[in-house]
Design an enzyme around this catalytic site. Structure first.
Site, PDB file in Angstrom:
ATOM      1  N   CYS A 244      39.242  48.379  33.912  1.00  0.00           N
ATOM      2  CA  CYS A 244      40.194  49.371  33.414  1.00  0.00           C
ATOM      3  C   CYS A 244      39.471  49.989  32.076  1.00  0.00           C
ATOM      4  CB  CYS A 244      41.335  48.772  33.044  1.00  0.00           C
ATOM      5  SG  CYS A 244      42.449  49.908  32.088  1.00  0.00           S
ATOM      6  N   ASN A 253      41.699  46.656  40.411  1.00  0.00           N
ATOM      7  CA  ASN A 253      42.483  45.897  41.226  1.00  0.00           C
ATOM      8  C   ASN A 253      42.300  44.428  40.970  1.00  0.00           C
ATOM      9  OD1 ASN A 253      41.277  48.234  42.809  1.00  0.00           O
ATOM     10  ND2 ASN A 253      43.562  48.445  43.053  1.00  0.00           N
TER      11      ASN A 253
HETATM   12 ZN    ZN Z   1      45.120  51.160  42.425  1.00  0.00          ZN
END
Ligand code: ZN
Length: 310
Positions: A244, A253
């Site tokens: 991220c 994920n």
């Molecule tokens: Zn996604």
């Protein structure tokens, strides 16, 4: 799904790769998909039919679909942003198409440059295209309610709006709808509430899957709540690929290896051999040098006496 309890859908070749700058060579993608299927993964989202200039990482999706289709027993899923993408996906022979509909209209305009009404028009066009095919060739068609747990631009989305859009996607001809925590805002209570909300308006059969990110560390807690609520398909990405950008240290994920460990430890059958799954990481490490891979199970190893559910 007679011989498995939970379908783990690997989305790394799509969601993971679109989130990083590096381009993975086509041959490495094929090797990745082959190895995961051999480890027992039954469904893989292998790419997205978006213009190559927008996502050069996924420019070879048609070739990847053709390759993956030859793997016995594997459901080959792809993302399609619109009817044109769906046409290409059908021509390539994908088994499952997912059309994202951002429940935040601001996000929808920013990302797809389309209003809700326009995305629903695309959904109807795709459903018509699928219905025109001989029955045996029709792909499964899912409408994904993205940013459903909250949007970085609009914040929380009213439940009534989510319910209306879930109903509208089903009315447009989707086979099912999915919940997608695009922004990593979900928490277990919200997972429970939105599953109840969407199933309440669209029926239990209309919602079987959820797409979770681990942005704030709640990925597996959210997955557990989804299981408790009766969902049977969980998206995950090998090594949590993509990370991220706003939260260093957080996987993208939920991590496939950790999710499979949790499910198997609970006595649920995934059909996946964890040792073989963990070994697939070497393909990613070699093809994407310097890219972070996440996951606790790959680092800690399996507990003494571990046995995969038969
Ligand atoms: Zn996604």
């Amino acid at each position: 799904m007679a011989d498995i309890d939970i379908l783990v859908s690997e989305v790394g070749p799509r969601d993971g790769l679109q989130s990083i700058k590096a381009l993975m060579p086509t041959e490495a993608k094929k090797a990745w998909i082959d190895a995961e299927a051999a480890a027992g993964v039954r469904e893989i989202e292998v790419g997205s039919f978006v213009p190559a200039k927008l996502l050069p990482q996924l420019a070879d999706t048609a070739e990847i679909v053709a390759h993956a289709r030859a793997i016995p027993g594997l459901t080959v899923a792809v993302l399609v942003p619109n009817a044109r993408g769906a046409e290409a996906a059908i021509a390539a022979g994908a088994h499952k198409l997912t059309l994202p509909l951002s429940v935040s209209e601001t996000h929808s305009l920013a990302n797809l440059r389309r209003t809700h009404a326009q995305v629903l028009d695309e959904a109807r066009a795709i459903a018509d295209m699928i219905r025109a095919l001989p029955e045996a060739q029709r792909p499964h068609f899912e409408g994904s309610l993205s940013t459903v747990f909250g949007c970085t631009l609009e914040g929380a989305i009213p439940d009534a709006q989510v319910a209306r859009l879930a109903e509208a996607l089903m009315a447009a001809g989707c086979d099912e709808v999915g919940l997608s925590d695009t922004t990593g805002y979900a928490d277990p209570a919200a997972v429970k509430r939105l599953i109840g909300l969407v199933r309440g308006v669209a029926g239990d059969a209309a919602l079987t899957g959820i797409h979770l990110h681990n942005t704030r560390g709640l990925g597996l807690a959210n997955a557990l709540m989804a299981l408790e609520c009766g969902l049977t398909t969980l998206d995950a990405s090998l090594g949590g690929l993509g990370g991220c950008p706003f939260a260093p240290g957080a996987s993208g994920n939920i991590v496939t290896e950790d999710l499979v460990f949790m499910l198997e430890a609970m006595g649920l059958r995934t059909g996946i051999d964890i040792d073989a799954l963990v070994a697939v990481r070497s393909i990613l490490a070699a093809a994407l040098p310097g890219e972070a891979l996440y996951g606790f199970v790959p680092d800690a190893g399996l507990p003494k006496g571990w046995r995969t559910q038969a």
